[in-house]
Enzyme design. Sequence first.
Site, PDB file in Angstrom:
ATOM      1  N   PHE A  60      21.293  -2.137  16.787  1.00 54.43           N
ATOM      2  CA  PHE A  60      22.326  -1.477  16.944  1.00 54.43           C
ATOM      3  C   PHE A  60      21.706  -1.279  18.844  1.00 54.43           C
ATOM      4  O   PHE A  60      22.685  -0.271  19.740  1.00 54.43           O
ATOM      5  CB  PHE A  60      22.058   0.157  16.251  1.00 54.43           C
ATOM      6  CG  PHE A  60      21.236   0.674  16.441  1.00 54.43           C
ATOM      7  CD1 PHE A  60      20.743   1.479  17.598  1.00 54.43           C
ATOM      8  CD2 PHE A  60      20.087   0.417  15.502  1.00 54.43           C
ATOM      9  CE1 PHE A  60      19.792   2.764  17.302  1.00 54.43           C
ATOM     10  CE2 PHE A  60      19.278   1.563  15.602  1.00 54.43           C
ATOM     11  CZ  PHE A  60      18.824   2.590  15.975  1.00 54.43           C
ATOM     12  N   TYR A  61      21.091  -1.650  19.551  1.00 54.74           N
ATOM     13  CA  TYR A  61      20.896  -1.850  21.034  1.00 54.74           C
ATOM     14  C   TYR A  61      22.199  -2.206  21.788  1.00 54.74           C
ATOM     15  O   TYR A  61      22.136  -3.357  22.189  1.00 54.74           O
ATOM     16  CB  TYR A  61      19.886  -2.185  21.786  1.00 54.74           C
ATOM     17  CG  TYR A  61      18.612  -1.279  21.759  1.00 54.74           C
ATOM     18  CD1 TYR A  61      18.862   0.088  20.527  1.00 54.74           C
ATOM     19  CD2 TYR A  61      17.151  -1.127  21.213  1.00 54.74           C
ATOM     20  CE1 TYR A  61      17.724   1.032  20.491  1.00 54.74           C
ATOM     21  CE2 TYR A  61      16.120  -0.960  21.431  1.00 54.74           C
ATOM     22  CZ  TYR A  61      16.116   0.539  21.087  1.00 54.74           C
ATOM     23  OH  TYR A  61      15.146   1.769  20.335  1.00 54.74           O
ATOM     24  N   ALA A  62      23.207  -1.852  21.455  1.00 60.78           N
ATOM     25  CA  ALA A  62      24.789  -2.301  22.678  1.00 60.78           C
ATOM     26  C   ALA A  62      25.207  -0.932  22.946  1.00 60.78           C
ATOM     27  O   ALA A  62      25.604  -0.325  21.704  1.00 60.78           O
ATOM     28  CB  ALA A  62      24.972  -3.756  21.770  1.00 60.78           C
ATOM     29  N   LYS A  92      13.723  -2.451  14.958  1.00 59.28           N
ATOM     30  CA  LYS A  92      14.527  -0.760  14.628  1.00 59.28           C
ATOM     31  C   LYS A  92      16.277  -1.520  13.891  1.00 59.28           C
ATOM     32  O   LYS A  92      17.001  -1.832  14.626  1.00 59.28           O
ATOM     33  CB  LYS A  92      15.083   0.335  15.023  1.00 59.28           C
ATOM     34  CG  LYS A  92      13.279   0.356  16.055  1.00 59.28           C
ATOM     35  CD  LYS A  92      13.745   1.884  16.227  1.00 59.28           C
ATOM     36  CE  LYS A  92      14.964   2.058  17.455  1.00 59.28           C
ATOM     37  NZ  LYS A  92      13.327   1.001  18.871  1.00 59.28           N
TER      38      LYS A  92
END
Length: 340
Positions: A60-62, A92
Amino acid sequence: MVVNTVKLGGTASGITVAKVAHGLMRMGYAPSEEIAFESIKAGVDALPPGVKMFLNSSEFYAPDLGTGNLEMLSRFYEKYPDYAEKTFLSVKGGNRPKSMVFDSSPENLRRSVDTINAALCGTKRVDLYETARVDPNVPVEEAVKTLVQLKNEGKFDHIGMSECRAETLRRANAVHPIAAVEIEVSLWAYEEETKKVIATARELGIPVIAYSPLGKGLSTDTFKTRDELPEGDFRLRLAQFQEENLKANLAITEALKGVAARKGITPAQLSIAWVASLGPHMIPLPGSSKASRTLENLAAGDIELTQAELDEIADIMAKHEVKGERYFGGEANQMLHLWG
């Protein structure tokens, strides 16, 4: 460059990584992908043969909480395939699609792992998978059993934990050896539970991946007021960055600058070195999207603080209370499932 190293734990105990890891959350904010790619390459290229760079990404790094970070990483490995074996990739996941709702049900964990692998397009194997938070609705033992099944199916190689209590780490490790545990550790995030997790991890032979060792930028000495942070910066929402709290927390930075100056290092390097000094199993995880910053961070893992310097830092922290909780405070913190 002489690079201090750490051996990972559990099923990854044969793997040696650099003492300082590389967080990729900010990689998408670099001026160009090539600049971001050079930031990864710089750290890897500085390592001796046989030592891997621990990279940390997420499902979910966005900005849209999607897989953009992983997709960029897949383009990195496609362009530089030799770096797949030189890096240890931790990812993760466990959140529901494009949300911060964490769900460790067998169905969602399988979906999460498959989503991550699809985003990487086969360019790099997931070395370690960790649920970003402990789902309060699923016993950790059951969640780990699901991960063991997925691991045995060949979807990734090792199991990690993130943002968990010491007791939870011990319970998870009893089901399957945990290769690494990721928690926040800095001079601005050193709670009683932090100390317990560090001690328990050392007892169990598990390295601690210490995220935000720079205090989310508090130690970088790059801003003096909230007004200097970019519009929309997530830190503007955090408790430690509210006006009165920020003033007190930056006073700590000012005090630390004297120690750093006498040592001939930056306040940021001092902060990383302090986290590293908490044990041979500690792996600070600063983020970087610039090659020069990556090398500066990596060099901090080789800085040895004397007992006198550690005592001076402890005295500074005793005189300057950290103001504000680690994240948002109150009920908003509970939504993040901190210390699960």
